[in-house]
Write a protein that holds these residues in place. Structure first.
Motif, PDB file in Angstrom:
ATOM      1  N   TYR A 126       0.813  -1.629   0.074  1.00 15.57           N
ATOM      2  CA  TYR A 126      -0.075   0.226   0.111  1.00 15.57           C
ATOM      3  C   TYR A 126       0.591   1.312   0.140  1.00 15.57           C
ATOM      4  CZ  TYR A 126      -3.978  -2.933   1.413  1.00 15.57           C
ATOM      5  OH  TYR A 126      -4.576  -4.353   1.400  1.00 15.57           O
ATOM      6  N   GLY A 127       0.108   2.577  -0.426  1.00 12.87           N
ATOM      7  CA  GLY A 127       0.979   4.054  -0.428  1.00 12.87           C
ATOM      8  C   GLY A 127       2.133   3.923   1.169  1.00 12.87           C
ATOM      9  N   GLU A 128       2.885   4.637   1.381  1.00 13.15           N
ATOM     10  CA  GLU A 128       3.925   4.574   2.467  1.00 13.15           C
ATOM     11  C   GLU A 128       4.204   3.547   2.705  1.00 13.15           C
ATOM     12  OE1 GLU A 128       1.967   7.738   4.737  1.00 13.15           O
ATOM     13  OE2 GLU A 128       0.233   6.929   4.912  1.00 13.15           O
ATOM     14  N   GLN A 129       4.245   2.140   2.264  1.00 12.27           N
ATOM     15  CA  GLN A 129       4.751   0.794   2.269  1.00 12.27           C
ATOM     16  C   GLN A 129       6.155   0.823   2.197  1.00 12.27           C
ATOM     17  OE1 GLN A 129       1.982  -2.885   2.153  1.00 12.27           O
ATOM     18  NE2 GLN A 129       2.124  -3.424   4.559  1.00 12.27           N
ATOM     19  N   ILE A 130       6.856  -0.566   2.973  1.00  9.13           N
ATOM     20  CA  ILE A 130       8.188  -0.964   1.751  1.00  9.13           C
ATOM     21  C   ILE A 130       8.529  -2.335   1.914  1.00  9.13           C
ATOM     22  CG2 ILE A 130      10.624  -1.379   1.532  1.00  9.13           C
ATOM     23  CD1 ILE A 130      10.736   1.515   2.905  1.00  9.13           C
ATOM     24  N   LEU A 131       7.844  -3.494   1.209  1.00 10.17           N
ATOM     25  CA  LEU A 131       7.854  -4.959   1.244  1.00 10.17           C
ATOM     26  C   LEU A 131       9.370  -5.775   0.396  1.00 10.17           C
ATOM     27  CD1 LEU A 131       4.317  -5.819   0.205  1.00 10.17           C
ATOM     28  CD2 LEU A 131       5.486  -5.590   2.241  1.00 10.17           C
ATOM     29  N   ILE A 132       9.811  -5.945   1.467  1.00 11.99           N
ATOM     30  CA  ILE A 132      11.043  -6.773   0.818  1.00 11.99           C
ATOM     31  C   ILE A 132      10.831  -8.209   0.634  1.00 11.99           C
ATOM     32  CG2 ILE A 132      12.776  -4.855   1.194  1.00 11.99           C
ATOM     33  CD1 ILE A 132      13.937  -6.661   3.357  1.00 11.99           C
ATOM     34  N   SER A 133      11.524  -8.680  -0.154  1.00 12.79           N
ATOM     35  CA  SER A 133      11.691 -10.579   0.101  1.00 12.79           C
ATOM     36  C   SER A 133      12.542 -10.950   0.616  1.00 12.79           C
ATOM     37  CB  SER A 133      12.213 -10.738  -1.489  1.00 12.79           C
ATOM     38  OG  SER A 133      13.908 -10.669  -2.215  1.00 12.79           O
ATOM     39  N   ASN A 134      12.440 -12.432   1.154  1.00 12.81           N
ATOM     40  CA  ASN A 134      13.502 -12.640   1.748  1.00 12.81           C
ATOM     41  C   ASN A 134      14.986 -12.812   1.443  1.00 12.81           C
ATOM     42  OD1 ASN A 134      13.865 -14.369   3.819  1.00 12.81           O
ATOM     43  ND2 ASN A 134      14.888 -16.579   2.243  1.00 12.81           N
ATOM     44  N   ASN A 135      15.281 -13.065  -0.183  1.00 15.06           N
ATOM     45  CA  ASN A 135      16.012 -12.646  -0.911  1.00 15.06           C
ATOM     46  C   ASN A 135      16.963 -11.649  -0.507  1.00 15.06           C
ATOM     47  OD1 ASN A 135      15.330 -14.963  -2.107  1.00 15.06           O
ATOM     48  ND2 ASN A 135      15.786 -14.757  -4.297  1.00 15.06           N
ATOM     49  N   THR A 136      16.025 -10.029  -0.365  1.00 16.43           N
ATOM     50  CA  THR A 136      16.359  -9.050   0.110  1.00 16.43           C
ATOM     51  C   THR A 136      17.298  -9.011   1.081  1.00 16.43           C
ATOM     52  OG1 THR A 136      15.493  -8.149  -1.883  1.00 16.43           O
ATOM     53  CG2 THR A 136      16.532  -6.721  -0.381  1.00 16.43           C
ATOM     54  N   HIS A 137      16.381  -9.568   2.201  1.00 17.92           N
ATOM     55  CA  HIS A 137      16.187  -9.365   3.447  1.00 17.92           C
ATOM     56  C   HIS A 137      17.587 -10.729   3.322  1.00 17.92           C
ATOM     57  CE1 HIS A 137      14.975 -11.271   7.650  1.00 17.92           C
ATOM     58  NE2 HIS A 137      15.532  -9.571   7.683  1.00 17.92           N
ATOM     59  N   SER A 138      17.985 -11.621   3.341  1.00 19.64           N
ATOM     60  CA  SER A 138      19.005 -11.971   3.820  1.00 19.64           C
ATOM     61  C   SER A 138      20.290 -11.571   3.347  1.00 19.64           C
ATOM     62  CB  SER A 138      19.190 -13.429   2.881  1.00 19.64           C
ATOM     63  OG  SER A 138      18.107 -14.082   3.159  1.00 19.64           O
ATOM     64  N   LEU A 139      20.328 -11.002   2.260  1.00 19.17           N
ATOM     65  CA  LEU A 139      21.480 -10.246   1.661  1.00 19.17           C
ATOM     66  C   LEU A 139      21.569  -8.662   2.311  1.00 19.17           C
ATOM     67  CD1 LEU A 139      21.191  -9.886  -2.438  1.00 19.17           C
ATOM     68  CD2 LEU A 139      22.629 -11.847  -1.151  1.00 19.17           C
ATOM     69  N   TYR A 140      20.240  -8.256   3.116  1.00 23.00           N
ATOM     70  CA  TYR A 140      21.501  -7.242   3.676  1.00 23.00           C
ATOM     71  C   TYR A 140      21.767  -7.085   5.124  1.00 23.00           C
ATOM     72  CZ  TYR A 140      20.032  -3.254   6.759  1.00 23.00           C
ATOM     73  OH  TYR A 140      19.339  -2.137   7.410  1.00 23.00           O
ATOM     74  N   ASP A 168       1.764 -13.545  -8.939  1.00 26.81           N
ATOM     75  CA  ASP A 168       2.279 -14.389 -10.344  1.00 26.81           C
ATOM     76  C   ASP A 168       1.842 -16.146 -10.848  1.00 26.81           C
ATOM     77  OD1 ASP A 168       4.058 -15.275  -8.229  1.00 26.81           O
ATOM     78  OD2 ASP A 168       5.450 -14.342  -9.149  1.00 26.81           O
ATOM     79  N   VAL A 169       0.902 -15.877  -9.705  1.00 28.10           N
ATOM     80  CA  VAL A 169       0.655 -17.978  -9.555  1.00 28.10           C
ATOM     81  C   VAL A 169       2.398 -18.987  -9.100  1.00 28.10           C
ATOM     82  CG1 VAL A 169      -1.261 -19.843 -10.136  1.00 28.10           C
ATOM     83  CG2 VAL A 169      -0.971 -16.807 -10.411  1.00 28.10           C
ATOM     84  N   ILE A 170       2.972 -18.634  -8.951  1.00 30.53           N
ATOM     85  CA  ILE A 170       3.780 -19.130  -9.139  1.00 30.53           C
ATOM     86  C   ILE A 170       4.603 -19.874  -7.037  1.00 30.53           C
ATOM     87  CG2 ILE A 170       5.470 -19.721 -11.155  1.00 30.53           C
ATOM     88  CD1 ILE A 170       7.223 -17.300 -10.703  1.00 30.53           C
ATOM     89  N   GLU A 171       5.135 -20.335  -7.236  1.00 31.19           N
ATOM     90  CA  GLU A 171       5.150 -20.519  -5.669  1.00 31.19           C
ATOM     91  C   GLU A 171       5.282 -19.252  -5.162  1.00 31.19           C
ATOM     92  OE1 GLU A 171       9.955 -19.519  -7.245  1.00 31.19           O
ATOM     93  OE2 GLU A 171       7.788 -21.295  -8.100  1.00 31.19           O
ATOM     94  N   PRO A 172       5.306 -19.666  -3.536  1.00 34.48           N
ATOM     95  CA  PRO A 172       5.360 -18.454  -2.273  1.00 34.48           C
ATOM     96  C   PRO A 172       7.002 -18.239  -2.257  1.00 34.48           C
ATOM     97  CG  PRO A 172       3.580 -20.077  -1.649  1.00 34.48           C
ATOM     98  CD  PRO A 172       4.854 -20.900  -2.748  1.00 34.48           C
ATOM     99  N   ILE A 173       6.526 -16.429  -2.347  1.00 34.61           N
ATOM    100  CA  ILE A 173       7.794 -16.388  -1.775  1.00 34.61           C
ATOM    101  C   ILE A 173       7.569 -15.398  -0.260  1.00 34.61           C
ATOM    102  CG2 ILE A 173       7.206 -13.783  -2.613  1.00 34.61           C
ATOM    103  CD1 ILE A 173       9.933 -13.729  -3.203  1.00 34.61           C
ATOM    104  N   ARG A 174       8.222 -15.030   1.003  1.00 35.25           N
ATOM    105  CA  ARG A 174       9.053 -14.661   2.132  1.00 35.25           C
ATOM    106  C   ARG A 174       8.997 -13.692   2.126  1.00 35.25           C
ATOM    107  NH1 ARG A 174      12.848 -16.861   7.132  1.00 35.25           N
ATOM    108  NH2 ARG A 174      11.922 -15.520   8.914  1.00 35.25           N
ATOM    109  N   LEU A 175       8.160 -12.294   2.722  1.00 30.22           N
ATOM    110  CA  LEU A 175       7.797 -11.047   2.362  1.00 30.22           C
ATOM    111  C   LEU A 175       7.567 -10.151   4.053  1.00 30.22           C
ATOM    112  CD1 LEU A 175       4.933 -10.298   0.666  1.00 30.22           C
ATOM    113  CD2 LEU A 175       7.847 -10.820  -0.507  1.00 30.22           C
ATOM    114  N   PHE A 176       8.981  -9.305   3.600  1.00 22.66           N
ATOM    115  CA  PHE A 176       9.084  -8.883   5.571  1.00 22.66           C
ATOM    116  C   PHE A 176       8.295  -7.231   5.051  1.00 22.66           C
ATOM    117  CE2 PHE A 176      11.817 -11.988   5.637  1.00 22.66           C
ATOM    118  CZ  PHE A 176      11.987 -12.142   6.513  1.00 22.66           C
ATOM    119  N   GLN A 177       8.147  -6.441   6.197  1.00 25.38           N
ATOM    120  CA  GLN A 177       7.909  -5.218   5.819  1.00 25.38           C
ATOM    121  C   GLN A 177       9.430  -4.315   6.883  1.00 25.38           C
ATOM    122  OE1 GLN A 177       3.786  -3.447   6.583  1.00 25.38           O
ATOM    123  NE2 GLN A 177       5.114  -2.188   8.425  1.00 25.38           N
ATOM    124  N   ILE A 178       9.649  -3.070   6.028  1.00 24.76           N
ATOM    125  CA  ILE A 178      10.711  -2.619   6.367  1.00 24.76           C
ATOM    126  C   ILE A 178      10.014  -1.552   7.710  1.00 24.76           C
ATOM    127  CG2 ILE A 178      11.978  -0.805   5.911  1.00 24.76           C
ATOM    128  CD1 ILE A 178      12.755  -2.321   3.570  1.00 24.76           C
TER     129      ILE A 178
END
Length: 398
Positions: A126-140, A176-186
């Motif tokens: 949503y507006g004002e929200q930041i979402l990142i994937s588990n890939n990015t979270h791990s790299l961060y 995208d109907v492909i496999e689930p992905i773990r999400l994080f909110q910053i």
């Protein structure tokens, strides 16, 4: 910046929430607001070594060499936008960040799965929200080893210190109907933290099957079909075997799921031979409990009559007449029901809108196309993505 990020890249996509409504409500003031929005985003992304490789409308598409810079930029953007004093046309931006493989070919990034995932993550926000994937979270976290594993410090342009945390939403199914992905909110000091449920497939009931490959191309067709679905209650997708009818229908259902309070449901008829089992097959797919005193048709109608729901009937050709009869009965009895069918032929029902799936765009073999020109064609993009899934080092060369 001078170097264009390549290899394992962190992408940051932005989009203004409700931009169409803003243009209708504040046509004169929005122009000034957009100029300020663009200035903030460009300055922040540049200060964190971001490569803005595309801008479409009010959306920014930026690549970073590392996840830490992308996260810092996202927090900085939301901080600057929030403290801006807007003249009625208030700009609220949603941000999605994802890391993956992609290569710059001189004009655009190749790495459709990575780019598509980034877009889907942004669309779930949503507006004002930041979402990142588990890939990015791990790299961060990996890039911030000298700091806490759960938070770090970021300085804004005013040199104020912000504490960054990550809210774990778990594995979520994107559209995208492909496999689930773990999400994080910053989350960070001064930024909004509470939002409605994420706009993912999990937010609505559904039984859409997970796909093993990404959906590529057909952007114009998808836009057209979604508009037609607003106007018609029965949409039949036709075409020869192997044309991609099922995949197109599944992606359409995923794209419009937010419009159906009671969700979207997939009914696979490919193995069904007995027309007497058609209704019970639908009942099973929808998870309805059969009632002994009612016929299968009556059970379906009683369940669907008050529900805002989309049903996808797949592979209707072998039972086309039976499908047509049941579809007409359901639609006439259930005013909030809509249906999509896939078949090699139309049902010929009243109110049916028929759309024949066209082939993917292809280059003319008689033309001497460059690699850059070739990747503009959907069939070539599909081939490249499938080749990359087998061999990550694959490249299209002269």
């Amino acid at each position: 910046m001078t170097d264009i990020p390549a290899g394992n890249i962190t992408f940051l996509f932005t989009d203004i929430e409700g931009s169409t409504k803003l243009s209708q409500d504040f046509p004169e003031k929005l122009h000034v607001a957009l100029e300020r929005h663009n200035q903030i985003l460009k300055e922040v992304m540049d200060s964190y070594n971001g490569f803005i490789y595309d801008m479409i409308g009010d959306s920014f598409f930026c690549a970073f060499e590392n996840a830490v810079d992308a996260v810092k930029a996202a927090v900085q953007i939301q901080t600057e936008l929030k403290k801006e004093i807007w003249d009625e046309a208030v700009i609220k931006v949603r941000i999605g960040i994802h890391s993956g493989s992609a290569e710059w070919n001189g004009e655009r990034y190749m790495g459709y799965i990575t780019l598509a995932r980034t877009a889907r993550i942004m669309e779930a926000a949503y507006g004002e929200q930041i979402l990142i994937s588990n890939n990015t979270h791990s790299l961060y976290l990996e890039g911030s080893k000298t700091q806490s594993k759960k938070k770090s410090e970021i300085k804004s342009s005013s040199h104020r210190v912000f504490e960054v945390n990550f809210r774990d939403f778990g594995e979520r199914r994107l559209k995208d109907v492909i496999e689930p992905i773990r999400l994080f909110q910053i989350e960070s000091d001064g930024l909004r933290e509470e939002f409605p449920p994420l706009k993912t497939l999990d937010a609505r009931p559904n039984n859409l099957p997970i796909q093993l490959t990404s959906f590529i191309g057909r952007e114009k067709e998808m836009k057209f079909i979604k508009e037609e679905l607003k106007l018609h209650r029965l949409l039949s997708l036709t075409g020869a075997g192997g044309a991609g009818k099922t995949r197109f229908a599944l992606q359409t259902a995923a794209e419009v799921i937010d419009e159906f309070e009671n969700g979207v449901w997939f009914v696979d008829l490919s193995a069904l031979k007995d027309i007497a089992l058609l209704s019970s097959t639908m009942i099973t797919a929808l998870g309805i409990k059969e009632e002994s005193k009612k016929t299968s048709d009556e059970t379906l109608i009683d369940y669907l009559k008050d529900k805002e729901i989309l049903i996808l009937l797949d592979n209707c050709e072998q039972l086309i007449n039976a499908c047509a009869l049941l579809t007409e009965r359901l639609l006439s009895s259930c005013p909030r029901l809509k249906m999509i069918s896939t078949s090699r032929e139309a049902m010929n029902c009243g109110g049916e809108f028929t759309y024949r799936i066209p082939p993917l765009t292809q280059p003319d073999p008689n033309q001497n196309n460059t690699p850059e020109e070739l990747i503009q064609y959907e069939s070539v993009r599909l081939f490249i993505e499938r080749a990359l899934s087998v061999n990550p080092n694959f490249r299209v060369t002269n």
